[in-house]
Design a protein around this motif. Structure first.
Motif, PDB file in Angstrom:
ATOM      1  N   SER A  79       0.834  -1.207   0.000  1.00 41.86           N
ATOM      2  CA  SER A  79       0.000   0.000   0.000  1.00 41.86           C
ATOM      3  C   SER A  79       0.866   1.254   0.000  1.00 41.86           C
ATOM      4  N   SER A  80       0.268   2.351  -0.387  1.00 43.32           N
ATOM      5  CA  SER A  80       1.002   3.618  -0.408  1.00 43.32           C
ATOM      6  C   SER A  80       1.374   4.051   1.013  1.00 43.32           C
ATOM      7  N   ILE A  81       0.515   3.733   1.976  1.00 44.78           N
ATOM      8  CA  ILE A  81       0.819   4.069   3.376  1.00 44.78           C
ATOM      9  C   ILE A  81       2.124   3.387   3.793  1.00 44.78           C
ATOM     10  N   PHE A  82       2.210   2.093   3.507  1.00 44.59           N
ATOM     11  CA  PHE A  82       3.391   1.345   3.943  1.00 44.59           C
ATOM     12  C   PHE A  82       4.638   1.798   3.182  1.00 44.59           C
ATOM     13  N   LYS A  83       4.504   2.107   1.917  1.00 42.11           N
ATOM     14  CA  LYS A  83       5.664   2.582   1.144  1.00 42.11           C
ATOM     15  C   LYS A  83       6.197   3.894   1.730  1.00 42.11           C
ATOM     16  N   THR A  84       5.304   4.741   2.200  1.00 41.55           N
ATOM     17  CA  THR A  84       5.723   5.977   2.870  1.00 41.55           C
ATOM     18  C   THR A  84       6.481   5.641   4.152  1.00 41.55           C
ATOM     19  N   LEU A  85       5.989   4.628   4.867  1.00 46.46           N
ATOM     20  CA  LEU A  85       6.639   4.224   6.119  1.00 46.46           C
ATOM     21  C   LEU A  85       8.027   3.619   5.877  1.00 46.46           C
ATOM     22  N   LEU A  86       8.225   2.974   4.740  1.00 48.05           N
ATOM     23  CA  LEU A  86       9.548   2.438   4.415  1.00 48.05           C
ATOM     24  C   LEU A  86      10.578   3.569   4.307  1.00 48.05           C
ATOM     25  N   ALA A  87      10.193   4.645   3.656  1.00 47.51           N
ATOM     26  CA  ALA A  87      11.094   5.803   3.539  1.00 47.51           C
ATOM     27  C   ALA A  87      11.361   6.408   4.915  1.00 47.51           C
ATOM     28  N   LYS A  88      10.320   6.481   5.732  1.00 47.36           N
ATOM     29  CA  LYS A  88      10.472   7.018   7.082  1.00 47.36           C
ATOM     30  C   LYS A  88      11.373   6.096   7.922  1.00 47.36           C
ATOM     31  N   ALA A  89      11.252   4.799   7.721  1.00 47.56           N
ATOM     32  CA  ALA A  89      12.066   3.830   8.462  1.00 47.56           C
ATOM     33  C   ALA A  89      13.550   4.011   8.151  1.00 47.56           C
ATOM     34  N   GLU A  90      13.862   4.288   6.892  1.00 47.36           N
ATOM     35  CA  GLU A  90      15.261   4.538   6.517  1.00 47.36           C
ATOM     36  C   GLU A  90      15.828   5.727   7.283  1.00 47.36           C
ATOM     37  N   ARG A  91      15.022   6.754   7.435  1.00 41.56           N
ATOM     38  CA  ARG A  91      15.465   7.931   8.195  1.00 41.56           C
ATOM     39  C   ARG A  91      15.645   7.597   9.676  1.00 41.56           C
ATOM     40  N   LEU A 133      16.529   4.776  10.976  1.00 37.40           N
ATOM     41  CA  LEU A 133      17.716   3.943  11.191  1.00 37.40           C
ATOM     42  C   LEU A 133      19.007   4.754  11.240  1.00 37.40           C
ATOM     43  N   LYS A 134      18.963   5.981  10.794  1.00 33.38           N
ATOM     44  CA  LYS A 134      20.134   6.856  10.885  1.00 33.38           C
ATOM     45  C   LYS A 134      20.276   7.458  12.287  1.00 33.38           C
ATOM     46  N   HIS A 135      19.251   7.257  13.131  1.00 29.61           N
ATOM     47  CA  HIS A 135      19.235   7.811  14.487  1.00 29.61           C
ATOM     48  C   HIS A 135      18.831   6.717  15.480  1.00 29.61           C
ATOM     49  N   PRO A 136      19.811   5.934  15.968  1.00 31.31           N
ATOM     50  CA  PRO A 136      19.502   4.815  16.867  1.00 31.31           C
ATOM     51  C   PRO A 136      18.656   5.189  18.088  1.00 31.31           C
ATOM     52  N   ALA A 137      18.832   6.381  18.622  1.00 30.59           N
ATOM     53  CA  ALA A 137      18.029   6.796  19.785  1.00 30.59           C
ATOM     54  C   ALA A 137      16.551   6.889  19.408  1.00 30.59           C
ATOM     55  N   GLU A 138      16.271   7.318  18.188  1.00 24.54           N
ATOM     56  CA  GLU A 138      14.883   7.401  17.721  1.00 24.54           C
ATOM     57  C   GLU A 138      14.286   6.009  17.539  1.00 24.54           C
ATOM     58  N   VAL A 139      15.105   5.061  17.097  1.00 22.26           N
ATOM     59  CA  VAL A 139      14.642   3.681  16.952  1.00 22.26           C
ATOM     60  C   VAL A 139      14.271   3.134  18.335  1.00 22.26           C
ATOM     61  N   THR A 140      15.099   3.435  19.324  1.00 21.46           N
ATOM     62  CA  THR A 140      14.814   2.985  20.692  1.00 21.46           C
ATOM     63  C   THR A 140      13.494   3.561  21.191  1.00 21.46           C
TER      64      THR A 140
END
Length: 180
Positions: A14-26, A28-35
């Motif tokens: 879905s387009s929603i999930f594809k947007t989330l994939l791009a957000k997920a890449e961002r 992963l550049k900030h481990p504290a945000e992933v936590t």
């Protein structure tokens, strides 16, 4: 809305999930945000855990996925494909979104799309998950062993040294001058 249960693969396209994939890449550049993200998912899952069997299964999958992402982001677990990490973070993002294909405020039904996507993703990375589970068991054993080996002890390490050499075996000297 149709009566068909949500399909994780369709949600992932879905387009929603594809947007989330791009957000997920961002993310992963900030481990504290992933936590922070993993903590939010944990809070939501804890609140929804009592909804039923579906939620319990999703809870287990979410815990495994979260541990894998956390270990990879911390650099402890290596060799995980970037696409798996990005997809995992996107699944977590979808899980915590209150408004998605089926809004989460709809009791029980609101979790169906979340659980469906999570189950589909976990199935699609089964080989990687099996490797992680094996690694996780060994890693936890190593951590426990290291904690055991480094645990302080209160034994008198001077026993048997010249300090005690003037005493016969099985004798204890009591200082009678100490006030109680």
């Amino acid at each position: 809305m149709n009566n068909q249960a949500p399909d994780g693969k369709n949600i992932s396209q879905s387009s929603i999930f594809k947007t989330l994939l791009a957000k997920a890449e961002r993310y992963l550049k900030h481990p504290a945000e992933v936590t922070k993200l993993l903590n939010e998912a944990f809070k939501k899952a804890t609140a929804k855990k009592s909804v039923g069997t579906l939620a319990a299964e999703a809870w287990e999958n979410l815990q495994i996925l979260s541990r894998m992402i956390k270990a990879a982001v911390a650099g402890d677990y290596k060799g995980i494909p970037t696409t798996t990490l990005v997809g995992g973070v996107a699944v977590i993002l979808y899980f915590i979104m209150p408004i998605d294909l089926i809004p989460d405020f709809i009791p029980v039904v609101g979790l169906l799309d979340d659980a469906s996507l999570l189950a589909w993703f976990m199935t699609s990375i089964k080989t990687e998950l099996d490797r992680f589970k094996d690694w996780d068991i060994l890693h936890q054993q190593q951590v426990r062993q290291e904690a055991h080996n480094s645990a302080p002890h209160n034994a008198d390490s001077s026993f048997g040294t010249p300090k005690y050499s003037d005493r016969t075996d099985n004798t204890v000297e009591v200082d009678k001058h100490t006030e109680l």
